[in-house]
Design a protein around this motif. Structure first.
Motif, short mmCIF file in Angstrom:
data_model
loop_
_atom_site.label_atom_id
_atom_site.label_comp_id
_atom_site.label_asym_id
_atom_site.label_seq_id
_atom_site.Cartn_x
_atom_site.Cartn_y
_atom_site.Cartn_z
N VAL A 2 -6.45 -6.49 -8.66
CA VAL A 2 -5.08 -6.44 -8.17
C VAL A 2 -5.06 -5.89 -6.74
O VAL A 2 -5.72 -4.89 -6.43
CB VAL A 2 -4.22 -5.54 -9.08
N ALA A 3 -4.31 -6.57 -5.87
CA ALA A 3 -4.22 -6.14 -4.48
C ALA A 3 -3.47 -4.83 -4.37
O ALA A 3 -2.60 -4.50 -5.18
CB ALA A 3 -3.54 -7.22 -3.64
N GLN A 18 -1.07 -6.11 2.22
CA GLN A 18 -1.86 -6.16 0.99
C GLN A 18 -3.34 -6.06 1.33
O GLN A 18 -3.84 -6.70 2.25
CB GLN A 18 -1.60 -7.50 0.27
N PHE A 19 -4.05 -5.23 0.56
CA PHE A 19 -5.50 -5.06 0.75
C PHE A 19 -6.19 -5.09 -0.61
O PHE A 19 -5.63 -4.66 -1.62
CB PHE A 19 -5.83 -3.71 1.41
N GLU A 20 -7.42 -5.58 -0.60
CA GLU A 20 -8.25 -5.43 -1.79
C GLU A 20 -8.68 -3.96 -1.85
O GLU A 20 -9.06 -3.39 -0.83
CB GLU A 20 -9.49 -6.32 -1.70
N ALA A 28 -10.27 -2.67 7.12
CA ALA A 28 -8.81 -2.55 7.01
C ALA A 28 -8.19 -2.36 8.39
O ALA A 28 -7.14 -2.95 8.71
CB ALA A 28 -8.45 -1.37 6.11
N CYS A 29 -8.84 -1.57 9.24
CA CYS A 29 -8.35 -1.36 10.61
C CYS A 29 -8.41 -2.67 11.40
O CYS A 29 -7.49 -2.98 12.17
CB CYS A 29 -9.19 -0.29 11.31
N ARG A 30 -9.47 -3.44 11.17
CA ARG A 30 -9.59 -4.73 11.87
C ARG A 30 -8.46 -5.68 11.45
O ARG A 30 -7.86 -6.36 12.29
CB ARG A 30 -10.95 -5.35 11.56
#
Length: 241
Positions: A2-3, A18-20, A28-30
């Motif tokens: 789930v994201a 949304q992130f894994e 994530a910063c990129r």
């Protein structure tokens, strides 16, 4: 999987992304820079993700090499994408104050490498930072070089005097393994740079005027304030130097 839905705050802009959960903080910063134009305000290395808290001491910088799920983030949590650099005022023992930009996410150990490099000190591992707090007035009966010269001529009395007087152990040294934020050091504070460890005299370059001056002032002040009790004759010899 789930994201993970997170709110990313950049100044006055807040975006939900949304992130894994397994996404590395670096990635994530990129992704944030790719999707939010406001994140392109400077070099990527100057920025990071910060998880704030009502208590400033508990706010933490996310480490680039760790995954988001390491920090047990929950849906709806707000992360700040912001600059890691902060100005730090450092006072030298000769009274001069230098303002140096340091990385707020780094521990004091890593920070000292930057501070000493900017000042021109090579053996940074022998130096540390002291947080200066207002001290209560010392008991008039403790004795100093000025008050009772005879006290310092007797070895047993000198040891007792040393226990009563101000020593390096009483200084409020910062913890090298923690960040300034974790220790509650605010941006308006001025920290004292002082030599804490003396590994070898070979680390002192006689051609280095910056370090020689710092060592001279520290040794002089420690004798005058009683941190290093000495005999009256030896004190006169030092005064002559």
């Amino acid at each position: 999987m789930v994201a993970l839905s997170l709110k990313i705050s950049i100044g006055n802009v807040v975006k939900t992304m949304q992130f894994e959960p397994s996404t590395m903080v670096y990635d994530a910063c990129r992704i944030i820079r790719e999707r939010i134009p406001e994140a392109l305000a400077g070099p990527p290395s100057d920025f990071g993700l910060f998880l704030s808290d009502d208590d400033p001491k508990k706010g933490i910088w996310l480490e680039a090499g760790k995954a988001l799920d390491y920090y047990m983030l929950r849906n709806g949590d707000t992360m700040e994408y912001r600059k890691k650099q902060r100005p730090l005022k450092v006072r030298m023992l000769d009274g001069t104050v230098k303002t140096i930009m340091v990385d707020d996410s780094k521990t004091v150990t890593d920070m000292l490498m930057t501070i000493c490099a900017r000042i021109g000190i090579t053996n940074h591992d022998e130096y540390s930072l002291v947080r200066e707090l207002m001290e209560e007035k010392k008991d008039e009966g403790t004795g100093t070089l000025r008050k009772d010269k005879t006290l310092l001529r007797d070895e047993k009395k000198m040891e007792k005097l040393k226990q009563k007087l101000h020593t390096d152990d009483e200084l409020n040294w910062l913890d090298h393994g923690r960040t300034l934020r974790e220790q509650g050091v605010e941006e308006h504070e001025t920290l004292l740079l002082r030599r804490k460890f003396f590994y070898s005299d070979q680390n002192v370059d006689s051609r280095d005027p910056v370090q020689l001056n710092l060592l001279y002032v520290q040794a002089r002040d420690d004798i005058l304030n009683g941190s290093h009790p000495v005999s009256f004759d030896k004190a006169c010899e030092f005064a002559g130097f």
